[in-house]
Design a protein around this motif. Sequence first.
Motif, mmCIF file in Angstrom:
data_model
loop_
_atom_site.group_PDB
_atom_site.id
_atom_site.type_symbol
_atom_site.label_atom_id
_atom_site.label_comp_id
_atom_site.label_asym_id
_atom_site.label_seq_id
_atom_site.Cartn_x
_atom_site.Cartn_y
_atom_site.Cartn_z
ATOM 1 N N HIS A 14 -4.607 9.383 1.375
ATOM 2 C CA HIS A 14 -5.277 8.685 0.790
ATOM 3 C C HIS A 14 -4.502 7.322 0.619
ATOM 4 N N LYS A 61 -11.398 -2.718 8.508
ATOM 5 C CA LYS A 61 -11.087 -1.388 8.159
ATOM 6 C C LYS A 61 -9.594 -1.248 8.710
ATOM 7 N N LEU A 118 0.857 -1.345 -0.040
ATOM 8 C CA LEU A 118 -0.094 0.038 0.076
ATOM 9 C C LEU A 118 0.789 1.261 -0.056
ATOM 10 N N SER A 147 -3.645 3.837 -1.367
ATOM 11 C CA SER A 147 -3.604 3.042 -2.789
ATOM 12 C C SER A 147 -2.822 1.913 -2.967
ATOM 13 N N GLY A 152 -9.445 2.390 4.312
ATOM 14 C CA GLY A 152 -9.440 1.616 3.522
ATOM 15 C C GLY A 152 -9.934 0.239 4.144
ATOM 16 N N ASP A 184 -7.008 1.181 -1.959
ATOM 17 C CA ASP A 184 -7.794 1.510 -0.432
ATOM 18 C C ASP A 184 -8.758 0.088 -0.513
ATOM 19 N N HIS A 185 -8.570 -0.877 -0.904
ATOM 20 C CA HIS A 185 -9.270 -2.119 -0.823
ATOM 21 C C HIS A 185 -8.411 -3.218 -1.479
#
Length: 116
Positions: free
Chosen positions: A33, A91, A27, A35, A103, A37-38
């Motif tokens: 943010h 989460k 990640l 990336s 995420g 995020d899942h």
Amino acid sequence: MRLILAAGAAGMVLSPAAALAQDPVHLVVKNHHFSPDHVTVPAGQRFLMTLTNQDDTVDEFESYDMKFEKIVVQGGTITVHAGPLHPGTYKFFDDYHPDLATGTVTADGAAQEGTH
């Protein structure tokens, strides 16, 4: 007897790597943010997550669901151990920017069933 001990020792060395579900999940946190995020991992297996901080601030990679928290300095990369997880969605977030950097990890039960 020495051959048996050597073979046993070799098995112990290989076991921890074999216990991991897959290659580490990578990640990046940038502009507060994540990336991606899942991510999806197999249920029932331990895994590693690495996070590289491309923000201009310190971040705190945290998950109440997966029970980890770790500081990552600007430009730094950290690794956390997680799992094994039951099938479901978990989460994670940056504790310093929880409204922006969030995420999820989905533990996929079908991936676990396919390994039998």
